[in-house]
Design a protein around this motif. Structure first.
Motif: not given
Length: 115
Positions: A95-115
């Motif tokens: 996730c990314n958010a731009v507040f007052a032109h500063y970038d903020y990032w989350g730590r991430g979440t894994q998505v795995t799609v199996s075939s």
């Protein structure tokens, strides 16, 4: 200082759906933009979808028509609804958010799609 945190990742079969959430510590109505990025192993981080103040959205070509970005200002939460998932969607989603032109990032979440 704004904090954002993702949730909702997991393992899903191809063709399935997941909904990611990004909770922000500040009002998302104050954000210039919020978006989702992803990074697969050995690849660069890429934009998936973004929503701007005013509601305009844009999507990567590879997800257009399958993913939908949205926000709930009452909950200060942004979502990414992912349908018709493919193995190539496997990545860590940030996730990314731009507040007052500063970038903020989350730590991430894994998505795995199996075939």
């Amino acid at each position: 200082q704004v904090q954002v945190a993702e949730s909702g990742g997991g393992l899903v079969q191809a063709g399935g759906s997941l909904r990611l959430s990004c909770a922000a510590s500040g009002s998302i109505l104050s954000a210039n933009a919020m978006g989702w990025y992803r990074q697969a192993p050995g690849k660069q981080r890429e934009l998936v979808a973004r929503i701007f103040s005013g509601g305009r959205t844009n999507y990567a070509g590879s997800v257009r028509g399958r993913f939908t970005i949205s926000g709930d200002s009452a909950k200060n939460t942004m979502y990414l609804q992912m349908n018709s998932l493919k193995p190539e969607d496997t990545a860590v989603y940030y996730c990314n958010a731009v507040f007052a032109h500063y970038d903020y990032w989350g730590r991430g979440t894994q998505v795995t799609v199996s075939s």
